[in-house]
Write an enzyme that holds these catalytic residues in place. Structure first.
Site, PDB file in Angstrom:
ATOM      1  N   ASN A   1       0.856  -1.192   0.000  1.00  0.00           N
ATOM      2  CA  ASN A   1       0.000   0.000   0.000  1.00  0.00           C
ATOM      3  C   ASN A   1       0.895   1.247   0.000  1.00  0.00           C
ATOM      4  O   ASN A   1       1.713   1.431   0.905  1.00  0.00           O
ATOM      5  CB  ASN A   1      -0.899  -0.045   1.253  1.00  0.00           C
ATOM      6  CG  ASN A   1      -1.833   1.142   1.328  1.00  0.00           C
ATOM      7  OD1 ASN A   1      -1.435   2.268   1.083  1.00  0.00           O
ATOM      8  ND2 ASN A   1      -3.074   0.899   1.695  1.00  0.00           N
TER       9      ASN A   1
ATOM     10  N   HIS B   1       0.989   6.237   1.886  1.00  0.00           N
ATOM     11  CA  HIS B   1       1.732   7.197   2.707  1.00  0.00           C
ATOM     12  C   HIS B   1       2.970   7.773   2.017  1.00  0.00           C
ATOM     13  O   HIS B   1       3.588   8.694   2.542  1.00  0.00           O
ATOM     14  CB  HIS B   1       2.001   6.609   4.090  1.00  0.00           C
ATOM     15  CG  HIS B   1       0.699   6.360   4.793  1.00  0.00           C
ATOM     16  ND1 HIS B   1      -0.213   7.375   5.009  1.00  0.00           N
ATOM     17  CD2 HIS B   1       0.096   5.217   5.214  1.00  0.00           C
ATOM     18  CE1 HIS B   1      -1.301   6.869   5.581  1.00  0.00           C
ATOM     19  NE2 HIS B   1      -1.138   5.572   5.703  1.00  0.00           N
TER      20      HIS B   1
ATOM     21  N   HIS C   1      -5.521   3.696  -1.667  1.00  0.00           N
ATOM     22  CA  HIS C   1      -6.843   4.081  -1.153  1.00  0.00           C
ATOM     23  C   HIS C   1      -7.136   5.510  -1.607  1.00  0.00           C
ATOM     24  O   HIS C   1      -6.483   6.454  -1.156  1.00  0.00           O
ATOM     25  CB  HIS C   1      -6.815   3.988   0.383  1.00  0.00           C
ATOM     26  CG  HIS C   1      -8.133   4.262   1.046  1.00  0.00           C
ATOM     27  ND1 HIS C   1      -8.303   4.143   2.404  1.00  0.00           N
ATOM     28  CD2 HIS C   1      -9.335   4.637   0.559  1.00  0.00           C
ATOM     29  CE1 HIS C   1      -9.554   4.446   2.717  1.00  0.00           C
ATOM     30  NE2 HIS C   1     -10.204   4.763   1.615  1.00  0.00           N
TER      31      HIS C   1
ATOM     32  N   ARG D   1      -9.207   8.217  -0.974  1.00  0.00           N
ATOM     33  CA  ARG D   1     -10.178   8.640   0.034  1.00  0.00           C
ATOM     34  C   ARG D   1     -11.042   9.768  -0.511  1.00  0.00           C
ATOM     35  O   ARG D   1     -10.617  10.525  -1.389  1.00  0.00           O
ATOM     36  CB  ARG D   1      -9.451   9.119   1.305  1.00  0.00           C
ATOM     37  CG  ARG D   1      -8.769   7.995   2.070  1.00  0.00           C
ATOM     38  CD  ARG D   1      -8.261   8.504   3.409  1.00  0.00           C
ATOM     39  NE  ARG D   1      -9.352   8.747   4.321  1.00  0.00           N
ATOM     40  CZ  ARG D   1      -9.693   7.950   5.339  1.00  0.00           C
ATOM     41  NH1 ARG D   1      -8.990   6.860   5.601  1.00  0.00           N
ATOM     42  NH2 ARG D   1     -10.699   8.249   6.114  1.00  0.00           N
TER      43      ARG D   1
ATOM     44  N   ARG E   1      -6.848  12.889   0.951  1.00  0.00           N
ATOM     45  CA  ARG E   1      -5.769  13.348   1.842  1.00  0.00           C
ATOM     46  C   ARG E   1      -4.413  12.766   1.457  1.00  0.00           C
ATOM     47  O   ARG E   1      -3.387  13.296   1.836  1.00  0.00           O
ATOM     48  CB  ARG E   1      -6.099  13.038   3.299  1.00  0.00           C
ATOM     49  CG  ARG E   1      -6.079  11.573   3.631  1.00  0.00           C
ATOM     50  CD  ARG E   1      -6.216  11.350   5.120  1.00  0.00           C
ATOM     51  NE  ARG E   1      -7.553  11.629   5.604  1.00  0.00           N
ATOM     52  CZ  ARG E   1      -8.084  11.048   6.685  1.00  0.00           C
ATOM     53  NH1 ARG E   1      -7.367  10.198   7.388  1.00  0.00           N
ATOM     54  NH2 ARG E   1      -9.310  11.314   7.070  1.00  0.00           N
TER      55      ARG E   1
ATOM     56  N   GLU F   1      -8.652   0.712  -3.133  1.00  0.00           N
ATOM     57  CA  GLU F   1      -9.503   0.771  -1.931  1.00  0.00           C
ATOM     58  C   GLU F   1     -10.359   2.015  -2.014  1.00  0.00           C
ATOM     59  O   GLU F   1      -9.856   3.097  -2.344  1.00  0.00           O
ATOM     60  CB  GLU F   1      -8.643   0.867  -0.669  1.00  0.00           C
ATOM     61  CG  GLU F   1      -7.921  -0.394  -0.318  1.00  0.00           C
ATOM     62  CD  GLU F   1      -7.074  -0.196   0.936  1.00  0.00           C
ATOM     63  OE1 GLU F   1      -7.173   0.855   1.591  1.00  0.00           O
ATOM     64  OE2 GLU F   1      -6.306  -1.099   1.248  1.00  0.00           O
TER      65      GLU F   1
ATOM     66  N   THR G   1      -8.459   3.698   8.491  1.00  0.00           N
ATOM     67  CA  THR G   1      -9.677   2.877   8.466  1.00  0.00           C
ATOM     68  C   THR G   1      -9.802   2.146   9.799  1.00  0.00           C
ATOM     69  O   THR G   1      -9.043   1.229  10.085  1.00  0.00           O
ATOM     70  CB  THR G   1      -9.611   1.871   7.296  1.00  0.00           C
ATOM     71  OG1 THR G   1      -9.140   2.565   6.144  1.00  0.00           O
ATOM     72  CG2 THR G   1     -10.978   1.288   7.015  1.00  0.00           C
TER      73      THR G   1
ATOM     74  N   GLU H   1     -11.261  -9.159   3.005  1.00  0.00           N
ATOM     75  CA  GLU H   1      -9.990  -8.812   3.638  1.00  0.00           C
ATOM     76  C   GLU H   1     -10.264  -8.645   5.124  1.00  0.00           C
ATOM     77  O   GLU H   1     -11.052  -7.775   5.526  1.00  0.00           O
ATOM     78  CB  GLU H   1      -9.403  -7.529   3.036  1.00  0.00           C
ATOM     79  CG  GLU H   1      -8.093  -7.166   3.713  1.00  0.00           C
ATOM     80  CD  GLU H   1      -7.251  -6.170   2.920  1.00  0.00           C
ATOM     81  OE1 GLU H   1      -7.327  -6.150   1.684  1.00  0.00           O
ATOM     82  OE2 GLU H   1      -6.520  -5.424   3.583  1.00  0.00           O
TER      83      GLU H   1
ATOM     84  N   HIS I   1      -3.831  -4.445   7.729  1.00  0.00           N
ATOM     85  CA  HIS I   1      -3.948  -3.247   8.568  1.00  0.00           C
ATOM     86  C   HIS I   1      -3.053  -3.365   9.786  1.00  0.00           C
ATOM     87  O   HIS I   1      -3.208  -4.271  10.587  1.00  0.00           O
ATOM     88  CB  HIS I   1      -5.378  -2.928   9.014  1.00  0.00           C
ATOM     89  CG  HIS I   1      -5.565  -1.435   9.192  1.00  0.00           C
ATOM     90  ND1 HIS I   1      -5.066  -0.752  10.276  1.00  0.00           N
ATOM     91  CD2 HIS I   1      -6.127  -0.511   8.388  1.00  0.00           C
ATOM     92  CE1 HIS I   1      -5.340   0.533  10.129  1.00  0.00           C
ATOM     93  NE2 HIS I   1      -5.967   0.716   8.984  1.00  0.00           N
TER      94      HIS I   1
HETATM   95  N1  PXP Z   1      -6.031  -3.010   4.013  1.00  0.00           N
HETATM   96  C1  PXP Z   1      -6.980  -2.058   4.042  1.00  0.00           C
HETATM   97  C2  PXP Z   1      -8.341  -2.408   3.577  1.00  0.00           C
HETATM   98  C3  PXP Z   1      -6.674  -0.749   4.452  1.00  0.00           C
HETATM   99  O1  PXP Z   1      -7.636   0.205   4.462  1.00  0.00           O
HETATM  100  C4  PXP Z   1      -5.342  -0.441   4.809  1.00  0.00           C
HETATM  101  C5  PXP Z   1      -4.979   0.958   5.185  1.00  0.00           C
HETATM  102  O2  PXP Z   1      -5.240   1.823   4.140  1.00  0.00           O
HETATM  103  C6  PXP Z   1      -4.392  -1.468   4.758  1.00  0.00           C
HETATM  104  C7  PXP Z   1      -4.767  -2.755   4.383  1.00  0.00           C
HETATM  105  C8  PXP Z   1      -2.957  -1.232   5.106  1.00  0.00           C
HETATM  106  O3  PXP Z   1      -2.830  -0.873   6.446  1.00  0.00           O
HETATM  107  P1  PXP Z   1      -1.442  -0.322   6.960  1.00  0.00           P
HETATM  108  O4  PXP Z   1      -1.151   0.925   6.194  1.00  0.00           O
HETATM  109  O5  PXP Z   1      -1.675  -0.093   8.403  1.00  0.00           O
HETATM  110  O6  PXP Z   1      -0.419  -1.402   6.686  1.00  0.00           O
END
Ligand code: PXP
Length: 245
Positions: free
Chosen positions: A7, A10, A43, A45, A49, A70, A101, A151, A194
């Site tokens: 992901n 960030h 994601h 959003r 952001r 996402e 989330t 998920e 997550h």
């Molecule tokens: N899976 C989903 C559905 C999420 O919303 C997120 C965060 O955007 C992640 C995985 C990844 O989480 P993390 O950034 O904490 O590893």
């Protein structure tokens, strides 16, 4: 083999902090591919952001890895997904005021709405995934509405680990193990994610029904110290070791 979805949200968070073009999420996605990622997750959003519409355009145009988009279950996001037709669409709950989330989607409480919402995405060829907790009622509802994937939300398990609340963490892990078994039995593909770190990924990677992990924040954080490629390769090693054991 257990897939790793990286992901890159960030990377965009850091870019947006200064309004510069760097660091570029597409460059991060390419580096993730070189380091052994099996997919890229982003994601979009509602408040934009981190990931922007232009990021999704660039990822769809240039990425060779499958993109897991996402998004919240809104008409705007549905139109964007239908325009791009990414490999996968993961529906997540979204609250403007949240930092990330925070919980899973309430599929059981919104079954008819979500069934209608995912139908055109399925018809467009997207693999639809629902981000949920391990509550059996949610898993059964996901199967009923025709999602391909669930998920499972590992955030609570990771938080309990960080806080040293080990008995509660182990109970949460047992719930995830049971949830994965139930979902798999209902014909759903099981993903998880997550909050995962090098320390918490092992027991999740070892759940036999889990086919994909989506990991972001920790990898981007760790890349400050060991580089994005190094962080991804080390995560891959943690996953592989857990599976071997
Ligand atoms: N899976 C989903 C559905 C999420 O919303 C997120 C965060 O955007 C992640 C995985 C990844 O989480 P993390 O950034 O904490 O590893």
């Amino acid at each position: 083999m257990l897939r790793l979805g990286v992901n890159i949200d960030h990377v965009a968070t850091i870019r947006n902090a200064r309004g510069t073009p760097w660091p570029d999420p597409l460059r991060a996605a390419r580096l993730a591919e070189e380091a052994g990622a099996d997919g890229i997750t982003a994601h979009l959003r509602e408040d934009r952001r981190h990931i922007s519409d232009a990021d999704i355009d660039a990822l769809m145009a240039n990425l060779t890895l499958p993109l897991n988009l996402e998004m919240a279950a809104t008409a705007e996001m549905q139109a964007i997904a239908l325009r791009h037709r990414p490999h996968a669409v993961c529906i997540v709950p979204e609250k403007r005021e949240e930092r990330t989330t925070e919980g899973g989607l309430d599929v059981a409480g919104n079954e008819a709405m979500l069934a209608d919402f995912i139908a055109p995405l399925r018809e467009a060829g997207c693999r639809v995934s629902l981000f949920i907790g391990h509550d059996p009622a949610q898993i059964e509802a996901a199967a009923r509405i025709g999602a391909a994937v669930v998920e499972l939300h590992t955030g609570a398990y990771c938080d309990l680990d960080t806080e040293g609340r080990h008995a509660e963490r182990d109970a949460e892990l047992a719930g995830l193990v049971e949830g994965a078994r139930l979902a798999d039995g209902l014909g759903l593909e099981v993903h998880a994610g997550h909050g995962l770190t090098f320390d918490t990924v092992g027991p999740i990677a070892a759940i036999p029904q889990v086919k994909e992990l989506n990991i972001g924040h920790f990898l981007i954080a760790e890349s400050v110290f060991i580089g994005l490629g190094g962080a991804i390769r080390q995560m891959r090693r943690c996953m592989d070791e857990a599976q071997r054991e």
